[in-house]
Design an enzyme around this catalytic site. Structure first.
Site, PDB file in Angstrom:
ATOM      1  N   CYS A  78       0.804  -1.224   0.000  1.00 45.88           N
ATOM      2  CA  CYS A  78       0.000   0.000   0.000  1.00 45.88           C
ATOM      3  C   CYS A  78       0.840   1.278   0.000  1.00 45.88           C
ATOM      4  O   CYS A  78       0.685   2.137  -0.869  1.00 45.88           O
ATOM      5  CB  CYS A  78      -0.937   0.009   1.203  1.00 45.88           C
ATOM      6  SG  CYS A  78      -2.163  -1.307   1.203  1.00 45.88           S
ATOM      7  N   HIS A 132      -1.541   6.086   2.476  1.00 48.19           N
ATOM      8  CA  HIS A 132      -1.616   4.939   3.378  1.00 48.19           C
ATOM      9  C   HIS A 132      -2.406   5.337   4.625  1.00 48.19           C
ATOM     10  O   HIS A 132      -2.407   6.503   5.035  1.00 48.19           O
ATOM     11  CB  HIS A 132      -0.199   4.481   3.738  1.00 48.19           C
ATOM     12  CG  HIS A 132      -0.145   3.139   4.377  1.00 48.19           C
ATOM     13  ND1 HIS A 132      -0.969   2.096   4.020  1.00 48.19           N
ATOM     14  CD2 HIS A 132       0.647   2.651   5.368  1.00 48.19           C
ATOM     15  CE1 HIS A 132      -0.688   1.043   4.742  1.00 48.19           C
ATOM     16  NE2 HIS A 132       0.286   1.340   5.586  1.00 48.19           N
TER      17      HIS A 132
END
Length: 482
Positions: A78, A132
């Site tokens: 991610c 994130h």
């Protein structure tokens, strides 16, 4: 005196005309709806009808624009993936390799994609997972947005007990911690007092569509199908356990993997895959249940995108908004005895990616491999923004227009000095220890037969190594929260 007054009026007139002209140019720019999905792989109906994972809204918007049928992330995790697309820089250039890496410390002067639009006269708003999500939005870029709806890091509060019947922890681990609350799935009941986070984000953005003035850049982060895969029962009902189409698995799939691949795999495999296979305390295998939850979550994510697209179509912005939809990486569902991302094979790297909007040909398909790093320069060109010369991706506008152009193979990185190069026919992987993999994707789309040790393929490997990064920046330390 008369001359001075006349001169002043003339200068004022010129100023007003200049200001109006500048304002007009800003008003003429297209809006951007930038939709990020988390963990959605290429098994969906949009890209592969084998598994019957329903994505009618993605298919609908793809018919209104360009579908990139061979799109990939630049890192199958991610934080490094999102830092790459939003900065326009490769992980090997920034040292951003992990989910805890302090990306802003790595590139303190980088102007992120939404920030660049903000600097060029756009109002920038957003909700959901764009950067994130961990550590109470520590990874978020506040300066890039005029408004942003911040939900809690894992905004869907867990139930009192896990829904999947698994204990909190079984087996090994990836990072020294036990399996966390997000390792769960199941149907949940939502109401006005406890609403799904993706629904809350989309609701907020729909309201903003009614009031925001152009030009705007709207970021919409859809958290599903990321774990915990909690969605309403109706989405589970779409995928009865007994009729699920299962991923294609091969029992000996690990036998030809080199040391570098096994080293990465062993860090991730016990974390979830073994837990699912070992099952609950009564020994019940949970594999089909986990698949059902993933499939249901993909369709739920598609439904939220559909709600936002419907609102856009009803708004005054319908005719002048570029829509770009992407997933931050793919996801393994048992292939190579792995569940999650964090590896360099196609299941963890191939993603849905669509661009539609004014001036973009409808129903177009681009099969040449492209990646997320190409989105930043592409949106700049489509929006008429000044060219930004420090970006490492390539604009896709010529490909979108059907023009022939030399687009380089895709480059992927996971961790320090672990890289892959993906062309239309070949996939080459080189790990930090020098071990290799090579796959003929056209003949072996599942990456079952590693050809790297066969000397007759040395020429192919040599041609692909040309695209490996020449610079590998040392890993940047993880973010520290005071």
């Amino acid at each position: 005196m008369v001359y001075k007054i006349s001169l002043a009026l003339t200068l004022l007139s010129i100023c007003l005309l200049s200001c109006n002209d500048k304002r007009g140019k800003i008003d003429d720019k297209p809006n951007v709806l930038f939709i990020a999905i988390d963990d959605m792989n290429g098994n969906i109906n949009l890209l592969d009808t084998t598994y019957h994972i329903r994505t009618p809204n993605l298919e609908r918007i793809a018919e209104r624009g360009i579908l990139f049928t061979n799109a990939f992330c630049n890192s199958p995790a991610c934080n490094p993936s999102r830092a790459s697309i939003l900065s326009g820089l490769y992980p090997s250039s920034t040292g951003i390799y992990g989910n805890q890496t302090d990306w802003r410390a790595a590139i303190p002067h980088a102007i992120t994609l939404p920030e660049y639009f903000k600097q060029n006269g756009y109002r920038v708003i957003g909700a959901g997972k764009i950067y994130h999500h961990q550590m109470n939005h520590a990874f978020h870029d506040d300066d890039a947005f005029d408004e942003f709806l911040k939900l809690p890091p894992y905004p869907d509060e867990p139930p009192p007990e896990k829904l999947n019947g698994l204990p909190v922890w079984i087996g090994g681990d990836r990072d020294g911690t036990p399996t966390s609350i997000p390792f769960d799935w199941g149907a949940r009941v939502y109401d006005k007092d406890h609403q799904h986070p993706d629904i809350r984000s989309v609701d907020w953005l729909i309201k903003k569509l009614d009031s925001v003035e152009p030009p705007f850049f709207m970021g919409a982060g859809i958290f599903r199908p990321h774990m915990p895969t909690y969605v309403p029962q109706e989405y589970f009902d779409m995928y009865p356990i007994d009729s699920l189409v299962l991923p294609k698995l091969r029992k000996d799939d690990l036998e030809d993997l080199p040391k570098g691949a096994l080293e990465i795999l062993e860090k991730g495999k016990p974390f979830i895959y073994n837990t699912i296979r070992r099952g609950s305390p009564d020994g019940k295998n949970k594999y089909k249940e986990a698949l059902q939850a993933y499939y249901a979550s993909c369709t739920f994510a598609d439904a939220q995108i559909g709600r936002l697209l419907n609102a856009l179509n009803k708004s005054k912005h319908a005719e002048n908004t570029i829509v770009v939809i992407w997933s931050d990486h793919g996801y393994h569902l048992g292939e190579k005895q792995h569940w999650e991302k964090f590896v360099l094979w196609d299941k963890a790297a191939r993603i849905p990616m669509i661009i539609a909007g004014p001036g973009i040909r409808k129903g177009g398909r681009v099969s040449i491999p492209v990646s997320l790093i190409d989105i930043y320069p592409t949106l700049n060109e489509l929006s008429g923004l000044p060219e930004k010369n420090d970006l490492e991706g390539n604009s896709l506008v010529k490909l979108m227009n059907g023009e022939k152009t030399d687009h380089p193979p895709v480059r992927l990185t996971y961790g320090y000095k672990n890289h892959a190069v993906r062309s239309q026919q070949w996939k080459y992987i080189r790990y930090h220890d020098g071990t290799e993999e090579l796959y003929n994707i056209k003949e072996d789309p599942h990456e079952w037969e590693n050809l790297a040790e066969i000397s007759s393929y040395d020429r192919i490997k040599d041609s692909l190594t040309h695209y490996l990064p020449t610079r590998n920046k040392l890993p940047v330390p993880d973010i520290v929260i005071p």
